[in-house]
Design a protein around this motif. Structure first.
Motif, PDB file in Angstrom:
ATOM      1  N   ASN A  60     -55.949  28.859 -43.277  1.00  9.71           N
ATOM      2  CA  ASN A  60     -54.816  29.442 -43.995  1.00  9.71           C
ATOM      3  C   ASN A  60     -54.013  28.424 -44.799  1.00  9.71           C
ATOM      4  O   ASN A  60     -53.235  28.805 -45.665  1.00  9.71           O
ATOM      5  N   HIS A  61     -54.189  27.144 -44.519  1.00 13.15           N
ATOM      6  CA  HIS A  61     -53.399  26.120 -45.204  1.00 13.15           C
ATOM      7  C   HIS A  61     -54.214  25.171 -46.080  1.00 13.15           C
ATOM      8  O   HIS A  61     -53.644  24.414 -46.860  1.00 13.15           O
ATOM      9  N   MET A  62     -55.516  25.172 -45.961  1.00 13.25           N
ATOM     10  CA  MET A  62     -56.345  24.245 -46.741  1.00 13.25           C
ATOM     11  C   MET A  62     -56.433  24.694 -48.193  1.00 13.25           C
ATOM     12  O   MET A  62     -56.170  25.848 -48.521  1.00 13.25           O
ATOM     13  N   GLY A  63     -56.801  23.761 -49.048  1.00 13.52           N
ATOM     14  CA  GLY A  63     -56.964  24.058 -50.460  1.00 13.52           C
ATOM     15  C   GLY A  63     -58.405  23.866 -50.909  1.00 13.52           C
ATOM     16  O   GLY A  63     -59.241  23.343 -50.172  1.00 13.52           O
ATOM     17  N   ILE A  64     -58.673  24.281 -52.112  1.00 16.92           N
ATOM     18  CA  ILE A  64     -60.005  24.105 -52.705  1.00 16.92           C
ATOM     19  C   ILE A  64     -60.339  22.621 -52.753  1.00 16.92           C
ATOM     20  O   ILE A  64     -59.520  21.804 -53.179  1.00 16.92           O
ATOM     21  N   GLY A  65     -61.533  22.264 -52.294  1.00 12.06           N
ATOM     22  CA  GLY A  65     -61.969  20.870 -52.322  1.00 12.06           C
ATOM     23  C   GLY A  65     -61.531  20.042 -51.133  1.00 12.06           C
ATOM     24  O   GLY A  65     -61.937  18.884 -51.006  1.00 12.06           O
ATOM     25  N   ASP A  66     -60.689  20.596 -50.266  1.00  9.98           N
ATOM     26  CA  ASP A  66     -60.294  19.864 -49.064  1.00  9.98           C
ATOM     27  C   ASP A  66     -61.502  19.678 -48.153  1.00  9.98           C
ATOM     28  O   ASP A  66     -62.444  20.474 -48.169  1.00  9.98           O
ATOM     29  N   ILE A  67     -61.455  18.643 -47.342  1.00 10.21           N
ATOM     30  CA  ILE A  67     -62.525  18.354 -46.389  1.00 10.21           C
ATOM     31  C   ILE A  67     -62.069  18.789 -45.006  1.00 10.21           C
ATOM     32  O   ILE A  67     -60.951  18.480 -44.586  1.00 10.21           O
ATOM     33  N   VAL A  68     -62.954  19.482 -44.303  1.00  8.62           N
ATOM     34  CA  VAL A  68     -62.679  19.913 -42.933  1.00  8.62           C
ATOM     35  C   VAL A  68     -63.695  19.246 -42.014  1.00  8.62           C
ATOM     36  O   VAL A  68     -64.903  19.319 -42.256  1.00  8.62           O
ATOM     37  N   ILE A  69     -63.187  18.592 -40.974  1.00  6.65           N
ATOM     38  CA  ILE A  69     -64.041  17.974 -39.967  1.00  6.65           C
ATOM     39  C   ILE A  69     -63.977  18.850 -38.728  1.00  6.65           C
ATOM     40  O   ILE A  69     -62.904  19.021 -38.137  1.00  6.65           O
ATOM     41  N   THR A  70     -65.116  19.427 -38.359  1.00  2.43           N
ATOM     42  CA  THR A  70     -65.136  20.340 -37.223  1.00  2.43           C
ATOM     43  C   THR A  70     -66.526  20.431 -36.626  1.00  2.43           C
ATOM     44  O   THR A  70     -67.521  20.211 -37.312  1.00  2.43           O
ATOM     45  N   GLN A  71     -66.578  20.779 -35.353  1.00  2.00           N
ATOM     46  CA  GLN A  71     -67.853  21.099 -34.716  1.00  2.00           C
ATOM     47  C   GLN A  71     -67.949  22.592 -34.476  1.00  2.00           C
ATOM     48  O   GLN A  71     -68.879  23.066 -33.840  1.00  2.00           O
ATOM     49  N   ASP A  72     -66.993  23.346 -35.021  1.00  3.22           N
ATOM     50  CA  ASP A  72     -66.949  24.802 -34.890  1.00  3.22           C
ATOM     51  C   ASP A  72     -67.563  25.426 -36.140  1.00  3.22           C
ATOM     52  O   ASP A  72     -66.989  25.339 -37.229  1.00  3.22           O
ATOM     53  N   TYR A  73     -68.716  26.049 -35.985  1.00  3.38           N
ATOM     54  CA  TYR A  73     -69.424  26.576 -37.149  1.00  3.38           C
ATOM     55  C   TYR A  73     -68.766  27.828 -37.723  1.00  3.38           C
ATOM     56  O   TYR A  73     -68.942  28.132 -38.896  1.00  3.38           O
ATOM     57  N   GLY A  74     -67.989  28.542 -36.918  1.00  2.00           N
ATOM     58  CA  GLY A  74     -67.211  29.660 -37.450  1.00  2.00           C
ATOM     59  C   GLY A  74     -66.156  29.159 -38.420  1.00  2.00           C
ATOM     60  O   GLY A  74     -65.987  29.695 -39.524  1.00  2.00           O
ATOM     61  N   LEU A  75     -65.444  28.101 -38.021  1.00  3.64           N
ATOM     62  CA  LEU A  75     -64.463  27.479 -38.912  1.00  3.64           C
ATOM     63  C   LEU A  75     -65.163  26.920 -40.143  1.00  3.64           C
ATOM     64  O   LEU A  75     -64.661  27.048 -41.262  1.00  3.64           O
TER      65      LEU A  75
END
Length: 143
Positions: A60-75
Motif C-alpha cells: 500500500n505504500h510502495m511506488g513504481i520501481g521500488d525494490i522489495v526484499i521478501t521471502q513471501d511469494y504472495g507479497l
C-alpha cells in the motif's frame, strides 16, 4: 526509488541496509511487534502482528520501481503487480516471467507436505547464501 524490507523472518535485513546505505538509497524496514530491530539509517516501521500486516503495508505504500526484499511469494506477486522489483533473501530475482512458476511450485509443495503429513526442513543459512544475496542485490541497485 526506495527499498522495502519485509523483516518478518528475513535473514538479510542488516546486509540490505548496509548495501543500500553505501549506495545512498532510502530503506524502509517493515516489521511486526514481535521483531526487535533498530537502525540509525533505515526507517523502521512497526505494524500489527496480524497475518500479512507487513505485506499489506508495503504494497500500500510502495511506488513504481521500488525494490522489495521478501521471502513471501504472495507479497512478491503483489509488489510485481505494482511495478516493483523483487528479490528474495537468497538473491533470486522474482519477475513477472517467473512468479507464476514460483507460486505453482509453492502450491504443489504445500500439497505434498499435507499428503505426507511432514513439514519441510530448511537447511541452515550459509555464507554462500549471503554472498549470493549481496551480489544480486548490488547488481539490482546498479541497473
Amino acid at each position: 526509488m526506495s527499498i522495502w524490507v519485509d523483516a518478518d523472518g528475513c535473514p538479510v535485513v542488516k546486509l540490505a541496509i548496509n548495501i543500500a546505505q553505501k549506495k545512498g538509497y532510502p530503506v524502509r524496514v517493515v516489521k511486526n511487534h514481535a521483531v526487535v530491530l533498530t537502525d540509525d539509517y533505515a526507517e523502521i516501521i512497526t505494524v500489527d502482528i496480524s497475518r500479512d500486516a507487513a505485506d499489506f503495508y508495503i504494497v500500500n505504500h510502495m511506488g513504481i520501481g521500488d525494490i522489495v526484499i521478501t521471502q513471501d511469494y504472495g507479497l512478491a506477486a503483489m509488489a510485481l503487480s505494482k511495478q516493483g522489483k523483487v528479490i528474495n533473501q537468497n538473491g533470486r530475482l522474482i519477475t513477472k516471467d517467473n512468479i507464476d512458476f514460483i507460486l505453482d511450485q509453492r502450491h504443489l509443495s504445500r500439497l505434498a507436505r499435507e499428503q505426507k503429513g511432514k513439514s519441510t526442513k530448511f537447511k541452515k543459512r550459509s555464507k554462500l547464501n549471503d554472498e549470493a544475496f549481496i551480489t544480486a542485490f548490488e547488481n539490482l541497485l546498479d541497473i
